[in-house]
Design a protein around this motif. Sequence first.
Motif, PDB file in Angstrom:
ATOM      1  N   LEU A 105      -5.783   0.261 -17.040  1.00  0.00           N
ATOM      2  CA  LEU A 105      -6.931   1.088 -16.682  1.00  0.00           C
ATOM      3  C   LEU A 105      -6.487   2.516 -16.356  1.00  0.00           C
ATOM      4  O   LEU A 105      -5.344   2.755 -15.957  1.00  0.00           O
ATOM      5  CB  LEU A 105      -7.658   0.495 -15.475  1.00  0.00           C
ATOM      6  N   GLU A 106      -7.395   3.457 -16.502  1.00  0.00           N
ATOM      7  CA  GLU A 106      -7.146   4.829 -16.094  1.00  0.00           C
ATOM      8  C   GLU A 106      -7.703   5.015 -14.683  1.00  0.00           C
ATOM      9  O   GLU A 106      -8.922   4.991 -14.472  1.00  0.00           O
ATOM     10  CB  GLU A 106      -7.814   5.817 -17.048  1.00  0.00           C
ATOM     11  N   CYS A 107      -6.815   5.142 -13.722  1.00  0.00           N
ATOM     12  CA  CYS A 107      -7.225   5.287 -12.326  1.00  0.00           C
ATOM     13  C   CYS A 107      -7.528   6.751 -12.026  1.00  0.00           C
ATOM     14  O   CYS A 107      -6.677   7.620 -12.228  1.00  0.00           O
ATOM     15  CB  CYS A 107      -6.128   4.780 -11.392  1.00  0.00           C
ATOM     16  N   LEU A 108      -8.738   7.005 -11.533  1.00  0.00           N
ATOM     17  CA  LEU A 108      -9.143   8.357 -11.153  1.00  0.00           C
ATOM     18  C   LEU A 108      -9.093   8.455  -9.628  1.00  0.00           C
ATOM     19  O   LEU A 108      -9.945   7.892  -8.934  1.00  0.00           O
ATOM     20  CB  LEU A 108     -10.554   8.654 -11.651  1.00  0.00           C
ATOM     21  N   PRO A 109      -8.095   9.149  -9.073  1.00  0.00           N
ATOM     22  CA  PRO A 109      -7.973   9.219  -7.616  1.00  0.00           C
ATOM     23  C   PRO A 109      -9.071  10.069  -6.995  1.00  0.00           C
ATOM     24  O   PRO A 109      -9.434  11.126  -7.521  1.00  0.00           O
ATOM     25  CB  PRO A 109      -6.596   9.851  -7.400  1.00  0.00           C
ATOM     26  N   VAL A 110      -9.621   9.591  -5.878  1.00  0.00           N
ATOM     27  CA  VAL A 110     -10.668  10.300  -5.147  1.00  0.00           C
ATOM     28  C   VAL A 110     -10.167  10.516  -3.716  1.00  0.00           C
ATOM     29  O   VAL A 110      -9.770   9.549  -3.051  1.00  0.00           O
ATOM     30  CB  VAL A 110     -11.991   9.509  -5.130  1.00  0.00           C
ATOM     31  N   ARG A 111     -10.182  11.738  -3.245  1.00  0.00           N
ATOM     32  CA  ARG A 111      -9.622  12.052  -1.926  1.00  0.00           C
ATOM     33  C   ARG A 111     -10.378  11.305  -0.822  1.00  0.00           C
ATOM     34  O   ARG A 111     -11.561  10.982  -0.951  1.00  0.00           O
ATOM     35  CB  ARG A 111      -9.661  13.562  -1.672  1.00  0.00           C
ATOM     36  N   VAL A 112      -9.673  11.061   0.257  1.00  0.00           N
ATOM     37  CA  VAL A 112     -10.234  10.400   1.432  1.00  0.00           C
ATOM     38  C   VAL A 112     -10.171  11.366   2.609  1.00  0.00           C
ATOM     39  O   VAL A 112      -9.145  12.010   2.842  1.00  0.00           O
ATOM     40  CB  VAL A 112      -9.453   9.112   1.759  1.00  0.00           C
ATOM     41  N   ASP A 113     -11.295  11.472   3.347  1.00  0.00           N
ATOM     42  CA  ASP A 113     -11.296  12.277   4.568  1.00  0.00           C
ATOM     43  C   ASP A 113     -11.628  11.373   5.755  1.00  0.00           C
ATOM     44  O   ASP A 113     -11.556  10.151   5.644  1.00  0.00           O
ATOM     45  CB  ASP A 113     -12.252  13.472   4.453  1.00  0.00           C
ATOM     46  N   ARG A 114     -12.019  11.965   6.847  1.00  0.00           N
ATOM     47  CA  ARG A 114     -12.242  11.165   8.056  1.00  0.00           C
ATOM     48  C   ARG A 114     -13.463  10.250   7.954  1.00  0.00           C
ATOM     49  O   ARG A 114     -13.649   9.355   8.767  1.00  0.00           O
ATOM     50  CB  ARG A 114     -12.398  12.084   9.276  1.00  0.00           C
ATOM     51  N   GLN A 115     -14.322  10.475   6.957  1.00  0.00           N
ATOM     52  CA  GLN A 115     -15.492   9.615   6.747  1.00  0.00           C
ATOM     53  C   GLN A 115     -15.332   8.712   5.525  1.00  0.00           C
ATOM     54  O   GLN A 115     -16.295   8.158   5.031  1.00  0.00           O
ATOM     55  CB  GLN A 115     -16.745  10.476   6.592  1.00  0.00           C
ATOM     56  N   GLY A 162      -7.828   1.166 -20.901  1.00  0.00           N
ATOM     57  CA  GLY A 162      -8.356   2.497 -21.178  1.00  0.00           C
ATOM     58  C   GLY A 162      -9.613   2.836 -20.402  1.00  0.00           C
ATOM     59  O   GLY A 162      -9.981   4.019 -20.306  1.00  0.00           O
ATOM     60  N   ASP A 163     -10.308   1.824 -19.872  1.00  0.00           N
ATOM     61  CA  ASP A 163     -11.487   2.099 -19.049  1.00  0.00           C
ATOM     62  C   ASP A 163     -11.080   2.810 -17.765  1.00  0.00           C
ATOM     63  O   ASP A 163      -9.953   2.656 -17.274  1.00  0.00           O
ATOM     64  CB  ASP A 163     -12.214   0.796 -18.700  1.00  0.00           C
ATOM     65  N   ARG A 164     -12.024   3.555 -17.204  1.00  0.00           N
ATOM     66  CA  ARG A 164     -11.737   4.321 -15.988  1.00  0.00           C
ATOM     67  C   ARG A 164     -12.256   3.606 -14.748  1.00  0.00           C
ATOM     68  O   ARG A 164     -13.316   2.977 -14.775  1.00  0.00           O
ATOM     69  CB  ARG A 164     -12.375   5.711 -16.081  1.00  0.00           C
ATOM     70  N   ILE A 165     -11.500   3.760 -13.660  1.00  0.00           N
ATOM     71  CA  ILE A 165     -11.913   3.229 -12.365  1.00  0.00           C
ATOM     72  C   ILE A 165     -11.578   4.264 -11.295  1.00  0.00           C
ATOM     73  O   ILE A 165     -10.492   4.854 -11.303  1.00  0.00           O
ATOM     74  CB  ILE A 165     -11.229   1.872 -12.068  1.00  0.00           C
ATOM     75  N   PHE A 166     -12.529   4.526 -10.406  1.00  0.00           N
ATOM     76  CA  PHE A 166     -12.257   5.378  -9.251  1.00  0.00           C
ATOM     77  C   PHE A 166     -11.435   4.570  -8.235  1.00  0.00           C
ATOM     78  O   PHE A 166     -11.726   3.398  -7.977  1.00  0.00           O
ATOM     79  CB  PHE A 166     -13.555   5.830  -8.577  1.00  0.00           C
ATOM     80  N   ILE A 167     -10.443   5.218  -7.653  1.00  0.00           N
ATOM     81  CA  ILE A 167      -9.628   4.562  -6.631  1.00  0.00           C
ATOM     82  C   ILE A 167      -9.343   5.565  -5.523  1.00  0.00           C
ATOM     83  O   ILE A 167      -9.136   6.760  -5.784  1.00  0.00           O
ATOM     84  CB  ILE A 167      -8.317   3.999  -7.236  1.00  0.00           C
ATOM     85  N   GLU A 168      -9.400   5.100  -4.294  1.00  0.00           N
ATOM     86  CA  GLU A 168      -9.161   5.991  -3.155  1.00  0.00           C
ATOM     87  C   GLU A 168      -7.780   6.629  -3.248  1.00  0.00           C
ATOM     88  O   GLU A 168      -6.850   6.057  -3.817  1.00  0.00           O
ATOM     89  CB  GLU A 168      -9.246   5.183  -1.851  1.00  0.00           C
ATOM     90  N   ASP A 169      -7.672   7.811  -2.684  1.00  0.00           N
ATOM     91  CA  ASP A 169      -6.376   8.486  -2.620  1.00  0.00           C
ATOM     92  C   ASP A 169      -6.167   9.059  -1.219  1.00  0.00           C
ATOM     93  O   ASP A 169      -6.909   9.964  -0.824  1.00  0.00           O
ATOM     94  CB  ASP A 169      -6.286   9.597  -3.656  1.00  0.00           C
ATOM     95  N   PRO A 170      -5.223   8.522  -0.448  1.00  0.00           N
ATOM     96  CA  PRO A 170      -4.256   7.482  -0.801  1.00  0.00           C
ATOM     97  C   PRO A 170      -4.919   6.112  -0.936  1.00  0.00           C
ATOM     98  O   PRO A 170      -6.047   5.917  -0.500  1.00  0.00           O
ATOM     99  CB  PRO A 170      -3.273   7.519   0.369  1.00  0.00           C
ATOM    100  N   ALA A 171      -4.146   5.171  -1.521  1.00  0.00           N
ATOM    101  CA  ALA A 171      -4.723   3.863  -1.803  1.00  0.00           C
ATOM    102  C   ALA A 171      -3.718   2.754  -1.548  1.00  0.00           C
ATOM    103  O   ALA A 171      -2.495   2.975  -1.511  1.00  0.00           O
ATOM    104  CB  ALA A 171      -5.184   3.794  -3.259  1.00  0.00           C
ATOM    105  N   TYR A 172      -4.244   1.550  -1.398  1.00  0.00           N
ATOM    106  CA  TYR A 172      -3.415   0.354  -1.267  1.00  0.00           C
ATOM    107  C   TYR A 172      -2.594   0.172  -2.540  1.00  0.00           C
ATOM    108  O   TYR A 172      -3.130   0.150  -3.647  1.00  0.00           O
ATOM    109  CB  TYR A 172      -4.313  -0.861  -1.025  1.00  0.00           C
ATOM    110  N   TYR A 173      -1.270   0.067  -2.390  1.00  0.00           N
ATOM    111  CA  TYR A 173      -0.386   0.014  -3.559  1.00  0.00           C
ATOM    112  C   TYR A 173      -0.654  -1.203  -4.435  1.00  0.00           C
ATOM    113  O   TYR A 173      -0.520  -1.138  -5.659  1.00  0.00           O
ATOM    114  CB  TYR A 173       1.095   0.031  -3.120  1.00  0.00           C
ATOM    115  N   GLY A 174      -1.053  -2.342  -3.836  1.00  0.00           N
ATOM    116  CA  GLY A 174      -1.317  -3.537  -4.625  1.00  0.00           C
ATOM    117  C   GLY A 174      -2.487  -3.360  -5.569  1.00  0.00           C
ATOM    118  O   GLY A 174      -2.486  -3.878  -6.696  1.00  0.00           O
ATOM    119  N   ALA A 175      -3.507  -2.623  -5.126  1.00  0.00           N
ATOM    120  CA  ALA A 175      -4.661  -2.366  -5.992  1.00  0.00           C
ATOM    121  C   ALA A 175      -4.261  -1.481  -7.162  1.00  0.00           C
ATOM    122  O   ALA A 175      -4.606  -1.768  -8.317  1.00  0.00           O
ATOM    123  CB  ALA A 175      -5.777  -1.716  -5.187  1.00  0.00           C
TER     124      ALA A 175
END
Length: 499
Positions: free
Chosen positions: A241-251, A219-232
Amino acid sequence: MFRHSQLESVKAWIAHPAHAAMPLHARIQRAIRRLIVDGALGPGKPLPASRALARSLGVSRDTVEAAYAQLHAEGFIDRRVGSGSFVADMTAFTPGRGLSRRDAFARNQAPNLSKRGAAMFSGGGVREMLVPRPFAPGAPETRTFPLQLWERLERQVLKEVGAQALAHGDPQGTAPLRRAIADYVNLERGGRATADRVLVLTSSQQAMSLCANLLLDPGDRIFIEDPAYYGARKAFDAAGLECLPVRVDRQGVAVDQIMAETRKVKAVFLTPSHQFPTGATLALDRRLALIEWAARHQAWIIEDDYDSEFHYAGKPTACVQGLDAHDRTIYIGTFTKSLFPGLRIGYVVLPPQLVKPMTVARTLLDGHSAPLPQLTLARFMEGGHFGAYVRAMRGVYAERRDVLANLVSKHLTDFVEPRIPVGGLQMPCLLTGDLSERVAIDAARRAGVELLGLSALHALDNPKAGFLMGFAACTPAEIEVAVRKLARAFRAVARLQTR
């Protein structure tokens, strides 16, 4: 006596190639036992006389007698002097009289897994292959690895430590390897590592699972890149866990989204040196902002530095862990990409307060890593061979990346747009034509080419369709053959779509 079908079943079991290593009497014993367990021979049923069964099977009577004696010793049959052999009336075990309708239905249903098990299983097809197909992502070249050197170092280890290399090892990892890893992380990655902060594991996947289960609760939250490594994502989903996707840009990952979050979030997962799968490098100001965020919220930064050795333009950026004066970063590394997958050695550099808890937790999972490959790897690193090998392969992989980029531009320009990476072992390609991602990947697989779709790596809506093309494990000639196959396959399905 056996019915004809039962006798044929015994004959087939005995003759099956998979059972050829067993002695003949054991094969007969196992075949009859299976008939009893399956309910084909019920309690009290007579068995053929040993002489008659021997004649039917074309074996000696002594062989059948040995099989019957073993069945009797195990309690499957009773032997009565003057009457013969009979299936035992076992009160503790009731043979199944063939599968009931209910049993047959249940056998074909989805397994009754726990929530954690279901999360681990869902969408979790086996990705790794014994011999990777062309363009399988993340696969390094193994055919040029200096095996003779490795074997010599392994012999040196065995000569010096002897049987000690065959015993249980330190759960934290052998001291020589932990020192070598710490020296490498400090020198090459700008880390803040000491041998006592290194924990040797079997893989980076194990490291992510440990972090998910030891540091966070369901139930705890974790930020994860989006897109992300499938294994993670699988490791975090499986831990509840509740995964919170965070967008990825060129930086790299968009830090402003993290800073704006008002809910309690206990961790963030990053691939900052070479984001998977986009290849973006996390900008320095964003690294520093994340470090301050983690310190302020007492959150963890889980940094997966999975293939930072292979950077093809300038010096790679220092790892986040080396910049973090607050000890909130867990640094994950692996030798799967830099050396060979079969080595099965990864590691984490931990904040001091996590060393003992994490070591105890890994002990509960699998005890320890094998000492012999650890000690051999330590010699390989101490002797400068690891650095030399990585430098050589960096040049090889850079050439293969360029070859692939040129061939894609030449033969696949009607279908995809390549995004040439500055590092790593795979190249993202975005679909630009009318082919859907699923159609393209299926067509490639039929042609003997392995592609990893990009859409499945996204959690947010409207992902960019495309795929990853791993180039490290293929020679330039092999790359050209595979690209031509891919071009033919794409053209064929495109023609079908236009009819």
